[in-house]
Scaffold this active site. Structure first.
Site, PDB file in Angstrom:
ATOM      1  N   HIS A  88      92.661  97.733  52.384  1.00 29.31           N
ATOM      2  CA  HIS A  88      93.949  98.166  51.820  1.00 29.31           C
ATOM      3  C   HIS A  88      94.965  97.058  52.110  1.00 29.31           C
ATOM      4  O   HIS A  88      94.902  96.431  53.176  1.00 29.31           O
ATOM      5  CB  HIS A  88      94.466  99.431  52.529  1.00 29.31           C
ATOM      6  CG  HIS A  88      93.959 100.734  51.984  1.00 29.31           C
ATOM      7  ND1 HIS A  88      93.687 101.819  52.797  1.00 29.31           N
ATOM      8  CD2 HIS A  88      93.724 101.147  50.703  1.00 29.31           C
ATOM      9  CE1 HIS A  88      93.287 102.842  52.043  1.00 29.31           C
ATOM     10  NE2 HIS A  88      93.305 102.459  50.779  1.00 29.31           N
ATOM     11  N   CYS A 117      99.164 103.306  58.369  1.00 30.56           N
ATOM     12  CA  CYS A 117      98.336 104.264  57.627  1.00 30.56           C
ATOM     13  C   CYS A 117      98.798 105.698  57.860  1.00 30.56           C
ATOM     14  O   CYS A 117      98.664 106.545  56.985  1.00 30.56           O
ATOM     15  CB  CYS A 117      96.877 104.147  58.041  1.00 30.56           C
ATOM     16  SG  CYS A 117      96.135 102.566  57.660  1.00 30.56           S
TER      17      CYS A 117
HETATM   18  N1  ARG Z   1      89.329 106.267  56.418  1.00 25.97           N
HETATM   19  C1  ARG Z   1      90.420 106.011  55.542  1.00 25.97           C
HETATM   20  C2  ARG Z   1      89.922 105.363  54.272  1.00 25.97           C
HETATM   21  O1  ARG Z   1      89.058 104.537  54.360  1.00 25.97           O
HETATM   22  C3  ARG Z   1      91.428 105.141  56.215  1.00 25.97           C
HETATM   23  C4  ARG Z   1      92.677 104.960  55.422  1.00 25.97           C
HETATM   24  C5  ARG Z   1      93.632 104.037  56.085  1.00 25.97           C
HETATM   25  N2  ARG Z   1      94.892 104.044  55.449  1.00 25.97           N
HETATM   26  C6  ARG Z   1      95.605 102.977  55.101  1.00 25.97           C
HETATM   27  N3  ARG Z   1      96.793 103.161  54.635  1.00 25.97           N
HETATM   28  N4  ARG Z   1      95.116 101.775  55.171  1.00 25.97           N
HETATM   29  O2  ARG Z   1      90.372 105.657  53.194  1.00 25.97           O
END
Ligand code: ARG
Length: 281
Positions: free
Chosen positions: A177, A271
């Protein structure tokens, strides 16, 4: 306030923010959709809750407003509220998740905004994972693609918000991300991990932000870029000591947090934090 920023560094001013968070009541790692997740590793949900509560308390102490969305049972990743939407000028772009495991979170977040008086909402046609991939600077939206949000979603966001969207290609699956590879520090300052981006996107970032704070591979690997700033304070994982030093040199006040349990799901400070940007008068 009497605190003086270090000489040569600009004085930094905090602006009060509005955040949406989701308590990790059902947090667990039961599937693997990013390389940080290992369902074989035990997760301490109570510890996750304690660490998350500290983050929420810190925001309140810093004077920010924090609202909560009810966690859905069976949705262990819902704690990562940043993925739930993107909100600019009170306009809410809903999320559409890439993975079926998280699909129900999109409508749940959108419903929260509808129930809380937001009238301009868009249920998106294209996959976007909210502020996981859309980061807002003073004049534009930086948008990540490569693993989750699609380039079509960048066009959709540009049309909806009427703000220029800059597409950036992520190339390292550990930084899947945009908010794991880059953080916005002020209207026109960012910090990022150059190695997470394609050569072209790296060149774009150099052009847009020539003086940016660059993260070492070590600071990036402890999720140091998964940070939340209010203009003065920068809340980030405490293990990112190199970044904290660089931020201090620039007049920011870094605040280190331990979110080790939430790192097992591939997320940290940012996150867990969705910024609700209201229209500025
Ligand atoms: N386990 C989640 C996923 O892979 C983690 C999300 C993390 N969030 C972020 N904003 N980077 O989607």
């Amino acid at each position: 306030m009497t605190h003086r920023a270090q000489s040569a560094a600009p004085a930094r001013e905090a602006r009060r923010r509005r955040y949406l968070m989701c308590r990790p009541t059902h947090f667990d790692v039961t599937y693997r959709i990013n390389p940080w997740m290992d369902p074989a590793k035990p997760v301490d949900t109570d510890l996750a809750i304690t660490q998350w509560e500290k983050l929420r308390t810190l925001y309140l102490e810093l004077g920010h407003r924090v609202e909560l969305i009810d966690p859905l049972p069976g949705h262990p990743d819902m704690v990562y509220a940043a993925n739930g939407a993107t909100v600019i000028d009170g306009k809410v772009l809903g999320a559409r998740f890439r993975n079926t495991e998280r699909a129900a979170e999109g409508p749940a977040y959108l419903a929260w905004f509808r129930d809380n008086g937001f009238a301009e909402l868009l249920d998106p046609a294209h996959v976007n994972e909210g502020e996981g991939d859309f980061l807002v600077t003073g004049s534009r939206v930086l948008a990540g693609t490569g693993f989750r949000s699609t380039p079509q979603s960048h066009a959709e966001a540009e049309e909806f918000f009427g703000r220029p969207v800059v597409s950036l290609e992520l190339i390292d699956e550990r930084y899947y991300h945009l908010d794991t590879a880059l953080a916005v520090l002020s209207d026109d300052e960012v910090m990022y991990n150059p190695e997470a981006f394609s050569p072209g996107s790296r060149a774009v970032l150099e052009r847009l932000f020539p003086g940016a704070v660059l993260a070492s591979p070590e600071d990036a690997a402890v999720f140091g870029l998964n940070a939340v700033g209010d203009g003065r304070h920068v809340v980030l994982p405490e293990a990112a000591t190199g970044l904290a030093r660089q931020l201090r040199e620039r007049g920011f006040e870094p605040i280190g947090m331990d979110l080790s349990e939430l790192l097992k799901g591939g997320g940290s400070v940012k996150c867990c934090t969705l910024e609700v940007r209201e229209p500025t008068a």
